[in-house]
Scaffold this motif. Sequence first.
Motif, PDB file in Angstrom:
ATOM      1  N   LEU A 344       0.815  -1.215   0.000  1.00 51.77           N
ATOM      2  CA  LEU A 344       0.000   0.000   0.000  1.00 51.77           C
ATOM      3  C   LEU A 344       0.849   1.266   0.000  1.00 51.77           C
ATOM      4  N   LEU A 345       2.109   1.175   0.469  1.00 52.28           N
ATOM      5  CA  LEU A 345       2.986   2.344   0.437  1.00 52.28           C
ATOM      6  C   LEU A 345       3.243   2.815  -0.995  1.00 52.28           C
ATOM      7  N   GLY A 346       3.047   1.932  -1.954  1.00 50.32           N
ATOM      8  CA  GLY A 346       3.289   2.286  -3.343  1.00 50.32           C
ATOM      9  C   GLY A 346       2.200   3.143  -3.963  1.00 50.32           C
ATOM     10  N   THR A 347       1.155   3.464  -3.204  1.00 49.55           N
ATOM     11  CA  THR A 347       0.104   4.334  -3.737  1.00 49.55           C
ATOM     12  C   THR A 347       0.620   5.762  -3.851  1.00 49.55           C
ATOM     13  N   ASP A 348      -0.090   6.571  -4.612  1.00 49.30           N
ATOM     14  CA  ASP A 348       0.332   7.955  -4.817  1.00 49.30           C
ATOM     15  C   ASP A 348      -0.187   8.900  -3.737  1.00 49.30           C
ATOM     16  N   SER A 349      -0.930   8.385  -2.790  1.00 50.39           N
ATOM     17  CA  SER A 349      -1.558   9.239  -1.779  1.00 50.39           C
ATOM     18  C   SER A 349      -0.629   9.473  -0.597  1.00 50.39           C
ATOM     19  N   PHE A 350      -0.330  10.752  -0.317  1.00 48.92           N
ATOM     20  CA  PHE A 350       0.493  11.088   0.839  1.00 48.92           C
ATOM     21  C   PHE A 350      -0.210  10.693   2.135  1.00 48.92           C
ATOM     22  N   VAL A 351      -1.520  10.853   2.194  1.00 45.75           N
ATOM     23  CA  VAL A 351      -2.279  10.513   3.405  1.00 45.75           C
ATOM     24  C   VAL A 351      -2.168   9.019   3.695  1.00 45.75           C
ATOM     25  N   VAL A 352      -2.262   8.198   2.657  1.00 47.33           N
ATOM     26  CA  VAL A 352      -2.137   6.745   2.842  1.00 47.33           C
ATOM     27  C   VAL A 352      -0.736   6.396   3.346  1.00 47.33           C
ATOM     28  N   VAL A 353       0.287   7.001   2.740  1.00 44.13           N
ATOM     29  CA  VAL A 353       1.667   6.762   3.178  1.00 44.13           C
ATOM     30  C   VAL A 353       1.835   7.156   4.642  1.00 44.13           C
ATOM     31  N   LEU A 354       1.299   8.298   5.020  1.00 46.13           N
ATOM     32  CA  LEU A 354       1.413   8.767   6.396  1.00 46.13           C
ATOM     33  C   LEU A 354       0.725   7.814   7.361  1.00 46.13           C
ATOM     34  N   LEU A 355      -0.498   7.395   7.050  1.00 42.84           N
ATOM     35  CA  LEU A 355      -1.235   6.488   7.936  1.00 42.84           C
ATOM     36  C   LEU A 355      -0.522   5.137   8.066  1.00 42.84           C
ATOM     37  N   LEU A 356       0.053   4.667   6.973  1.00 39.97           N
ATOM     38  CA  LEU A 356       0.774   3.393   7.023  1.00 39.97           C
ATOM     39  C   LEU A 356       2.037   3.505   7.866  1.00 39.97           C
ATOM     40  N   GLN A 357       2.731   4.642   7.781  1.00 42.13           N
ATOM     41  CA  GLN A 357       3.914   4.823   8.619  1.00 42.13           C
ATOM     42  C   GLN A 357       3.538   4.879  10.100  1.00 42.13           C
ATOM     43  N   ILE A 358       2.414   5.509  10.402  1.00 39.67           N
ATOM     44  CA  ILE A 358       1.939   5.544  11.785  1.00 39.67           C
ATOM     45  C   ILE A 358       1.606   4.135  12.266  1.00 39.67           C
ATOM     46  N   LEU A 359       0.966   3.352  11.394  1.00 43.98           N
ATOM     47  CA  LEU A 359       0.640   1.965  11.738  1.00 43.98           C
ATOM     48  C   LEU A 359       1.905   1.156  11.994  1.00 43.98           C
ATOM     49  N   LEU A 360       2.873   1.228  11.084  1.00 43.04           N
ATOM     50  CA  LEU A 360       4.117   0.487  11.264  1.00 43.04           C
ATOM     51  C   LEU A 360       4.857   0.942  12.514  1.00 43.04           C
ATOM     52  N   GLY A 361       4.838   2.260  12.770  1.00 36.11           N
ATOM     53  CA  GLY A 361       5.474   2.776  13.979  1.00 36.11           C
ATOM     54  C   GLY A 361       4.791   2.281  15.235  1.00 36.11           C
ATOM     55  N   GLY A 362       3.460   2.188  15.215  1.00 39.06           N
ATOM     56  CA  GLY A 362       2.741   1.666  16.374  1.00 39.06           C
ATOM     57  C   GLY A 362       3.048   0.202  16.619  1.00 39.06           C
ATOM     58  N   MET A 363       3.139  -0.589  15.547  1.00 38.06           N
ATOM     59  CA  MET A 363       3.513  -1.992  15.685  1.00 38.06           C
ATOM     60  C   MET A 363       4.917  -2.121  16.257  1.00 38.06           C
ATOM     61  N   LEU A 364       5.833  -1.284  15.773  1.00 39.00           N
ATOM     62  CA  LEU A 364       7.205  -1.320  16.276  1.00 39.00           C
ATOM     63  C   LEU A 364       7.266  -0.899  17.741  1.00 39.00           C
TER      64      LEU A 364
END
Length: 449
Positions: A344-364
Amino acid sequence: MIPDHTRATAPPATRPTLSGQTHTPVDAATRRRVIGASFIGNFVEWFDYAMYGYLAVTISAVFFPDSDPATGLMLTFSLFAVSFLVRPLGGFFWGHIGDRFGRRIALSWSILIMSLATFLIALIPGYATIGIWAPLALLAMRLVQGFSASGEYAGASAFLVEYAPPRKRGIYAAVVPASTATGLLLGSLIATVLTATLDDQQMIDWGWRLPFLLAAPMGLIGRYIRSKLEDTPAFREMATKDEAVKAPVSELFRQHWGRLLQASGAVLLNAVGFYVILSYMPTYLSEELGLDSTSSYLATTVALLTYIGFIFVTGSLSDRFGRKRLLMSASVAFILFTVPAFYLLGTDSFVVVLLLQILLGGMLALNDGTLPSFLAEMFPTKVRYTGFAVSFNLSNALFGGTAPLVATWLIATSGNDVAPGWYLMAAAAVSLVAVALSRETSKDPLQTE
Protein backbone atom coordinates in the motif's frame (compact mmCIF):
# COMPACT_ATOMS: atom_id res chain seq x y z
CA MET A 1 43.12 1.98 37.15
CA ILE A 2 39.69 3.50 37.71
CA PRO A 3 39.85 6.59 39.98
CA ASP A 4 38.42 6.18 43.47
CA HIS A 5 35.55 8.59 42.87
CA THR A 6 34.12 6.27 40.24
CA ARG A 7 33.93 3.27 42.55
CA ALA A 8 30.69 2.41 44.29
CA THR A 9 30.30 3.42 47.94
CA ALA A 10 28.11 1.85 50.57
CA PRO A 11 24.50 3.04 50.60
CA PRO A 12 23.80 5.19 53.68
CA ALA A 13 20.43 3.76 54.52
CA THR A 14 18.57 0.78 53.19
CA ARG A 15 15.19 -0.88 53.33
CA PRO A 16 14.05 -4.38 52.37
CA THR A 17 12.38 -4.98 49.02
CA LEU A 18 9.88 -7.66 48.04
CA SER A 19 12.75 -10.00 47.32
CA GLY A 20 14.33 -9.53 50.71
CA GLN A 21 17.17 -7.49 49.26
CA THR A 22 18.07 -4.10 50.62
CA HIS A 23 18.23 -1.01 48.48
CA THR A 24 18.85 2.65 49.11
CA PRO A 25 15.64 4.72 49.18
CA VAL A 26 15.54 6.88 46.06
CA ASP A 27 13.74 10.23 46.13
CA ALA A 28 11.67 11.58 43.24
CA ALA A 29 14.18 14.34 42.40
CA THR A 30 16.97 11.79 41.96
CA ARG A 31 14.80 9.65 39.71
CA ARG A 32 14.01 12.70 37.56
CA ARG A 33 17.73 13.39 37.16
CA VAL A 34 18.32 9.74 36.27
CA ILE A 35 15.60 9.92 33.61
CA GLY A 36 17.11 13.12 32.19
CA ALA A 37 20.64 11.69 32.12
CA SER A 38 19.48 8.48 30.44
CA PHE A 39 17.36 10.39 27.95
CA ILE A 40 20.01 12.79 26.69
CA GLY A 41 22.65 10.18 25.90
CA ASN A 42 20.40 8.11 23.66
CA PHE A 43 18.95 11.28 22.19
CA VAL A 44 22.40 12.45 21.09
CA GLU A 45 23.40 9.01 19.82
CA TRP A 46 20.36 8.50 17.63
CA PHE A 47 20.26 12.08 16.42
CA ASP A 48 23.74 11.38 15.06
CA TYR A 49 22.63 8.14 13.43
CA ALA A 50 19.45 9.73 12.09
CA MET A 51 21.29 12.47 10.26
CA TYR A 52 23.51 9.93 8.51
CA GLY A 53 20.49 7.88 7.43
CA TYR A 54 18.27 10.80 6.45
CA LEU A 55 21.01 12.57 4.50
CA ALA A 56 22.37 9.38 2.91
CA VAL A 57 21.62 10.56 -0.64
CA THR A 58 23.55 13.83 -0.11
CA ILE A 59 26.39 12.10 1.74
CA SER A 60 26.76 9.63 -1.13
CA ALA A 61 27.16 12.55 -3.55
CA VAL A 62 29.87 14.09 -1.33
CA PHE A 63 31.92 10.96 -0.68
CA PHE A 64 31.15 8.82 -3.76
CA PRO A 65 30.56 11.36 -6.55
CA ASP A 66 31.94 9.13 -9.33
CA SER A 67 29.42 6.34 -8.70
CA ASP A 68 25.94 6.15 -10.15
CA PRO A 69 23.22 7.12 -7.60
CA ALA A 70 22.22 3.54 -6.71
CA THR A 71 25.83 2.39 -6.23
CA GLY A 72 26.74 5.52 -4.28
CA LEU A 73 23.77 4.99 -1.98
CA MET A 74 24.73 1.35 -1.40
CA LEU A 75 28.33 2.38 -0.61
CA THR A 76 27.04 4.99 1.85
CA PHE A 77 24.83 2.42 3.57
CA SER A 78 27.78 0.00 3.52
CA LEU A 79 29.73 2.43 5.71
CA PHE A 80 26.65 2.65 7.92
CA ALA A 81 26.63 -1.15 8.18
CA VAL A 82 30.39 -1.58 8.69
CA SER A 83 30.30 0.70 11.72
CA PHE A 84 27.97 -1.81 13.35
CA LEU A 85 30.51 -4.60 13.05
CA VAL A 86 32.46 -3.13 15.97
CA ARG A 87 29.36 -2.91 18.15
CA PRO A 88 29.66 -6.42 19.64
CA LEU A 89 33.28 -5.57 20.54
CA GLY A 90 32.05 -2.34 22.09
CA GLY A 91 29.35 -4.30 23.91
CA PHE A 92 32.01 -6.51 25.51
CA PHE A 93 34.10 -3.46 26.44
CA TRP A 94 31.38 -1.22 27.86
CA GLY A 95 29.63 -4.19 29.46
CA HIS A 96 32.84 -5.01 31.32
CA ILE A 97 33.26 -1.41 32.45
CA GLY A 98 29.61 -1.08 33.46
CA ASP A 99 29.42 -4.34 35.42
CA ARG A 100 32.90 -4.13 36.92
CA PHE A 101 33.25 -0.42 37.74
CA GLY A 102 29.76 1.02 37.45
CA ARG A 103 27.05 2.04 35.03
CA ARG A 104 27.73 5.76 35.44
CA ILE A 105 31.37 5.77 34.37
CA ALA A 106 30.60 3.71 31.24
CA LEU A 107 27.76 6.01 30.23
CA SER A 108 29.77 9.18 30.91
CA TRP A 109 32.67 8.17 28.67
CA SER A 110 30.63 6.57 25.89
CA ILE A 111 28.63 9.74 25.21
CA LEU A 112 31.78 11.88 25.14
CA ILE A 113 33.60 9.66 22.60
CA MET A 114 30.53 9.24 20.44
CA SER A 115 29.81 12.97 20.25
CA LEU A 116 33.40 13.80 19.38
CA ALA A 117 33.40 11.32 16.48
CA THR A 118 30.14 12.74 15.15
CA PHE A 119 31.44 16.31 15.36
CA LEU A 120 34.56 15.33 13.41
CA ILE A 121 32.41 13.90 10.58
CA ALA A 122 31.25 17.46 9.90
CA LEU A 123 34.87 18.51 9.33
CA ILE A 124 35.87 15.80 6.82
CA PRO A 125 36.59 17.25 3.34
CA GLY A 126 34.70 15.65 0.46
CA TYR A 127 36.03 13.28 -2.20
CA ALA A 128 36.56 16.20 -4.58
CA THR A 129 39.11 17.66 -2.13
CA ILE A 130 41.10 14.71 -0.73
CA GLY A 131 40.01 11.78 -2.89
CA ILE A 132 39.84 8.30 -1.39
CA TRP A 133 40.89 9.63 2.02
CA ALA A 134 37.44 11.21 2.39
CA PRO A 135 35.42 7.94 2.55
CA LEU A 136 38.22 6.32 4.59
CA ALA A 137 38.04 9.14 7.16
CA LEU A 138 34.26 8.81 7.22
CA LEU A 139 34.63 5.07 7.81
CA ALA A 140 37.06 5.68 10.69
CA MET A 141 34.66 8.06 12.42
CA ARG A 142 31.74 5.69 11.86
CA LEU A 143 33.74 2.89 13.51
CA VAL A 144 34.46 5.10 16.53
CA GLN A 145 30.77 6.02 16.66
CA GLY A 146 29.72 2.38 16.56
CA PHE A 147 32.17 1.35 19.27
CA SER A 148 31.20 4.13 21.67
CA ALA A 149 27.45 3.93 21.02
CA SER A 150 27.36 0.19 21.71
CA GLY A 151 27.18 0.73 25.46
CA GLU A 152 24.60 3.50 25.40
CA TYR A 153 21.25 1.75 24.92
CA ALA A 154 22.08 -1.14 27.25
CA GLY A 155 23.64 1.05 29.91
CA ALA A 156 20.82 3.56 30.00
CA SER A 157 18.23 0.77 30.19
CA ALA A 158 20.04 -0.97 33.06
CA PHE A 159 20.47 2.39 34.79
CA LEU A 160 16.74 3.16 34.62
CA VAL A 161 15.55 -0.33 35.53
CA GLU A 162 17.81 -0.43 38.59
CA TYR A 163 16.56 2.97 39.76
CA ALA A 164 12.87 2.34 38.96
CA PRO A 165 10.16 1.36 41.47
CA PRO A 166 9.55 -2.41 41.29
CA ARG A 167 6.20 -2.20 39.48
CA LYS A 168 7.22 0.57 37.08
CA ARG A 169 10.34 -0.79 35.43
CA GLY A 170 8.62 -0.99 32.04
CA ILE A 171 7.52 2.65 31.91
CA TYR A 172 10.91 3.85 33.21
CA ALA A 173 12.87 1.80 30.67
CA ALA A 174 10.58 3.08 27.92
CA VAL A 175 12.42 6.40 28.27
CA VAL A 176 15.31 4.83 26.34
CA PRO A 177 13.47 4.06 23.07
CA ALA A 178 11.51 7.31 23.47
CA SER A 179 14.77 9.26 23.64
CA THR A 180 15.98 7.33 20.62
CA ALA A 181 12.87 8.32 18.68
CA THR A 182 13.21 11.92 19.83
CA GLY A 183 16.73 12.00 18.41
CA LEU A 184 15.36 10.64 15.15
CA LEU A 185 12.53 13.18 15.29
CA LEU A 186 14.90 16.13 15.59
CA GLY A 187 16.98 14.63 12.78
CA SER A 188 13.88 14.31 10.61
CA LEU A 189 12.82 17.88 11.37
CA ILE A 190 16.26 19.24 10.51
CA ALA A 191 16.42 17.15 7.34
CA THR A 192 12.97 18.45 6.36
CA VAL A 193 14.02 22.08 6.91
CA LEU A 194 17.34 21.65 5.10
CA THR A 195 15.88 19.95 2.03
CA ALA A 196 13.03 22.46 1.87
CA THR A 197 15.25 25.57 2.11
CA LEU A 198 18.51 24.57 0.38
CA ASP A 199 19.00 23.40 -3.16
CA ASP A 200 20.89 20.19 -3.99
CA GLN A 201 24.23 21.92 -4.55
CA GLN A 202 24.05 23.84 -1.26
CA MET A 203 23.28 20.60 0.56
CA ILE A 204 26.33 18.96 -1.02
CA ASP A 205 28.61 21.97 -0.44
CA TRP A 206 27.86 22.64 3.23
CA GLY A 207 24.26 22.00 4.29
CA TRP A 208 24.75 18.35 5.26
CA ARG A 209 27.50 19.31 7.72
CA LEU A 210 25.35 21.55 9.95
CA PRO A 211 23.53 18.82 11.96
CA PHE A 212 26.77 16.98 12.76
CA LEU A 213 28.26 20.14 14.28
CA LEU A 214 25.55 20.06 16.97
CA ALA A 215 26.95 16.84 18.42
CA ALA A 216 29.75 18.49 20.41
CA PRO A 217 27.65 20.80 22.65
CA MET A 218 24.94 18.16 23.14
CA GLY A 219 27.52 15.54 24.11
CA LEU A 220 29.21 17.85 26.62
CA ILE A 221 25.87 18.59 28.25
CA GLY A 222 25.11 14.89 28.53
CA ARG A 223 28.52 14.12 29.97
CA TYR A 224 28.10 16.85 32.62
CA ILE A 225 24.65 15.63 33.70
CA ARG A 226 25.80 12.04 34.03
CA SER A 227 28.93 12.91 35.98
CA LYS A 228 26.75 14.43 38.73
CA LEU A 229 24.79 11.23 39.44
CA GLU A 230 25.50 8.36 41.80
CA ASP A 231 25.53 4.85 40.46
CA THR A 232 22.41 2.70 40.82
CA PRO A 233 21.39 1.30 44.22
CA ALA A 234 21.58 -2.26 42.87
CA PHE A 235 25.15 -1.81 41.64
CA ARG A 236 26.30 0.00 44.80
CA GLU A 237 24.87 -2.75 46.97
CA MET A 238 26.59 -5.41 44.88
CA ALA A 239 29.90 -3.53 45.03
CA THR A 240 29.60 -3.00 48.78
CA LYS A 241 29.22 -6.74 49.27
CA ASP A 242 32.21 -7.26 46.95
CA GLU A 243 30.07 -9.39 44.63
CA ALA A 244 31.06 -7.68 41.36
CA VAL A 245 32.70 -10.25 39.09
CA LYS A 246 36.14 -9.49 37.68
CA ALA A 247 35.33 -10.92 34.25
CA PRO A 248 31.64 -10.27 33.44
CA VAL A 249 32.00 -11.51 29.85
CA SER A 250 33.40 -14.85 30.99
CA GLU A 251 30.66 -15.14 33.62
CA LEU A 252 28.00 -14.37 31.01
CA PHE A 253 29.12 -17.09 28.59
CA ARG A 254 29.80 -19.61 31.33
CA GLN A 255 26.58 -19.23 33.34
CA HIS A 256 24.03 -17.45 31.15
CA TRP A 257 24.65 -18.44 27.52
CA GLY A 258 21.06 -19.73 27.11
CA ARG A 259 19.62 -16.39 28.13
CA LEU A 260 22.11 -14.67 25.83
CA LEU A 261 20.80 -16.65 22.85
CA GLN A 262 17.18 -15.93 23.76
CA ALA A 263 17.91 -12.23 24.20
CA SER A 264 19.76 -12.01 20.86
CA GLY A 265 16.81 -13.60 19.08
CA ALA A 266 14.31 -11.35 20.83
CA VAL A 267 16.25 -8.27 19.67
CA LEU A 268 16.06 -9.23 15.99
CA LEU A 269 12.70 -7.58 15.25
CA ASN A 270 13.82 -4.40 16.98
CA ALA A 271 17.11 -4.40 15.07
CA VAL A 272 15.59 -4.76 11.61
CA GLY A 273 12.35 -2.89 12.28
CA PHE A 274 13.95 0.16 13.82
CA TYR A 275 16.33 0.82 10.96
CA VAL A 276 13.89 -0.03 8.17
CA ILE A 277 10.88 1.88 9.54
CA LEU A 278 12.46 4.82 11.33
CA SER A 279 15.79 5.39 9.57
CA TYR A 280 15.68 3.92 6.06
CA MET A 281 12.04 4.81 5.30
CA PRO A 282 12.58 8.39 4.00
CA THR A 283 15.20 7.09 1.55
CA TYR A 284 12.90 4.23 0.54
CA LEU A 285 9.95 6.55 -0.08
CA SER A 286 11.95 9.03 -2.14
CA GLU A 287 14.42 6.79 -4.00
CA GLU A 288 12.32 3.66 -4.56
CA LEU A 289 8.73 4.96 -4.64
CA GLY A 290 9.35 8.41 -6.10
CA LEU A 291 7.87 10.52 -3.28
CA ASP A 292 9.52 13.92 -3.08
CA SER A 293 12.12 14.29 -0.32
CA THR A 294 10.27 16.92 1.71
CA SER A 295 7.05 14.84 1.79
CA SER A 296 8.93 11.67 2.77
CA TYR A 297 10.68 13.45 5.63
CA LEU A 298 7.41 15.05 6.73
CA ALA A 299 5.64 11.68 6.82
CA THR A 300 8.47 10.21 8.89
CA THR A 301 8.41 13.18 11.26
CA VAL A 302 4.67 12.82 11.97
CA ALA A 303 5.04 9.06 12.38
CA LEU A 304 7.85 9.57 14.89
CA LEU A 305 5.69 11.90 16.97
CA THR A 306 3.00 9.26 17.31
CA TYR A 307 5.61 6.53 17.85
CA ILE A 308 6.97 8.35 20.92
CA GLY A 309 3.49 8.42 22.45
CA PHE A 310 2.98 4.73 21.67
CA ILE A 311 6.28 3.90 23.38
CA PHE A 312 5.17 5.16 26.79
CA VAL A 313 1.78 3.48 26.46
CA THR A 314 3.52 0.22 25.65
CA GLY A 315 5.94 0.54 28.58
CA SER A 316 3.03 1.05 30.94
CA LEU A 317 1.08 -1.85 29.45
CA SER A 318 4.08 -4.14 29.84
CA ASP A 319 4.11 -3.39 33.58
CA ARG A 320 0.46 -4.38 33.76
CA PHE A 321 0.20 -7.32 31.36
CA GLY A 322 3.78 -8.59 31.14
CA ARG A 323 6.70 -8.31 28.71
CA LYS A 324 6.14 -11.56 26.82
CA ARG A 325 2.55 -10.83 25.89
CA LEU A 326 3.38 -7.48 24.29
CA LEU A 327 6.55 -8.66 22.54
CA MET A 328 4.76 -11.65 21.05
CA SER A 329 1.85 -9.42 19.96
CA ALA A 330 4.30 -7.16 18.14
CA SER A 331 5.85 -10.11 16.29
CA VAL A 332 2.45 -11.46 15.25
CA ALA A 333 1.38 -8.00 14.01
CA PHE A 334 4.50 -7.73 11.84
CA ILE A 335 4.00 -11.21 10.42
CA LEU A 336 0.41 -10.42 9.44
CA PHE A 337 0.50 -6.79 8.32
CA THR A 338 4.00 -5.79 7.15
CA VAL A 339 3.87 -7.05 3.55
CA PRO A 340 0.36 -5.64 2.89
CA ALA A 341 1.50 -2.31 4.33
CA PHE A 342 4.50 -2.16 1.98
CA TYR A 343 2.25 -2.90 -1.00
CA LEU A 344 0.00 0.00 0.00
CA LEU A 345 2.99 2.34 0.44
CA GLY A 346 3.29 2.29 -3.34
CA THR A 347 0.10 4.33 -3.74
CA ASP A 348 0.33 7.96 -4.82
CA SER A 349 -1.56 9.24 -1.78
CA PHE A 350 0.49 11.09 0.84
CA VAL A 351 -2.28 10.51 3.40
CA VAL A 352 -2.14 6.74 2.84
CA VAL A 353 1.67 6.76 3.18
CA LEU A 354 1.41 8.77 6.40
CA LEU A 355 -1.23 6.49 7.94
CA LEU A 356 0.77 3.39 7.02
CA GLN A 357 3.91 4.82 8.62
CA ILE A 358 1.94 5.54 11.79
CA LEU A 359 0.64 1.96 11.74
CA LEU A 360 4.12 0.49 11.26
CA GLY A 361 5.47 2.78 13.98
CA GLY A 362 2.74 1.67 16.37
CA MET A 363 3.51 -1.99 15.69
CA LEU A 364 7.20 -1.32 16.28
CA ALA A 365 6.41 0.54 19.52
CA LEU A 366 4.79 -2.63 20.90
CA ASN A 367 8.23 -4.20 20.64
CA ASP A 368 10.47 -1.23 21.37
CA GLY A 369 8.60 0.02 24.44
CA THR A 370 8.86 -3.41 26.07
CA LEU A 371 12.27 -4.68 24.99
CA PRO A 372 14.56 -2.59 27.30
CA SER A 373 12.91 -3.78 30.51
CA PHE A 374 12.64 -7.34 29.14
CA LEU A 375 16.38 -7.53 28.39
CA ALA A 376 17.46 -5.82 31.63
CA GLU A 377 15.32 -8.17 33.73
CA MET A 378 16.64 -11.24 31.91
CA PHE A 379 20.16 -10.96 33.41
CA PRO A 380 21.33 -10.70 37.04
CA THR A 381 22.92 -7.50 38.34
CA LYS A 382 26.52 -8.71 38.07
CA VAL A 383 26.23 -9.28 34.28
CA ARG A 384 23.19 -7.15 33.43
CA TYR A 385 25.06 -4.49 31.49
CA THR A 386 27.18 -7.07 29.64
CA GLY A 387 24.30 -9.42 28.83
CA PHE A 388 22.14 -6.60 27.52
CA ALA A 389 24.96 -4.93 25.57
CA VAL A 390 26.27 -8.12 23.94
CA SER A 391 22.85 -9.49 22.90
CA PHE A 392 21.56 -6.12 21.72
CA ASN A 393 24.68 -5.19 19.78
CA LEU A 394 25.20 -8.64 18.29
CA SER A 395 21.76 -8.61 16.66
CA ASN A 396 22.12 -4.97 15.65
CA ALA A 397 25.55 -5.61 14.12
CA LEU A 398 24.38 -8.56 12.05
CA PHE A 399 20.88 -7.41 11.14
CA GLY A 400 20.21 -3.83 12.29
CA GLY A 401 23.01 -1.76 10.84
CA THR A 402 22.87 -3.83 7.66
CA ALA A 403 19.08 -3.40 7.28
CA PRO A 404 19.18 -0.34 4.95
CA LEU A 405 21.88 -2.01 2.86
CA VAL A 406 20.03 -5.33 2.72
CA ALA A 407 16.75 -3.58 1.89
CA THR A 408 18.39 -1.63 -0.94
CA TRP A 409 20.12 -4.79 -2.22
CA LEU A 410 16.91 -6.88 -2.06
CA ILE A 411 15.05 -4.31 -4.12
CA ALA A 412 17.90 -3.99 -6.63
CA THR A 413 18.30 -7.73 -7.15
CA SER A 414 14.64 -8.78 -7.03
CA GLY A 415 13.10 -5.75 -8.67
CA ASN A 416 10.41 -5.93 -5.97
CA ASP A 417 9.76 -2.77 -3.95
CA VAL A 418 8.03 -4.84 -1.25
CA ALA A 419 11.18 -6.86 -0.45
CA PRO A 420 11.93 -4.95 2.81
CA GLY A 421 8.50 -6.03 4.08
CA TRP A 422 9.36 -9.70 3.64
CA TYR A 423 12.66 -9.10 5.46
CA LEU A 424 10.79 -7.54 8.40
CA MET A 425 8.35 -10.44 8.43
CA ALA A 426 11.19 -12.98 8.70
CA ALA A 427 12.80 -11.04 11.56
CA ALA A 428 9.47 -10.99 13.42
CA ALA A 429 9.13 -14.77 13.11
CA VAL A 430 12.55 -15.35 14.71
CA SER A 431 11.79 -12.93 17.56
CA LEU A 432 8.43 -14.59 18.18
CA VAL A 433 10.11 -17.95 18.80
CA ALA A 434 12.83 -16.47 21.03
CA VAL A 435 10.34 -14.59 23.22
CA ALA A 436 8.00 -17.58 23.45
CA LEU A 437 10.87 -19.64 24.91
CA SER A 438 11.74 -17.00 27.55
CA ARG A 439 10.39 -16.50 31.06
CA GLU A 440 8.05 -13.71 32.17
CA THR A 441 9.91 -11.37 34.56
CA SER A 442 7.79 -8.23 34.90
CA LYS A 443 6.40 -9.11 38.34
CA ASP A 444 9.63 -10.60 39.73
CA PRO A 445 12.30 -8.74 41.73
CA LEU A 446 15.47 -7.95 39.78
CA GLN A 447 17.81 -10.93 39.77
CA THR A 448 21.07 -10.71 41.68
CA GLU A 449 22.48 -14.17 40.90
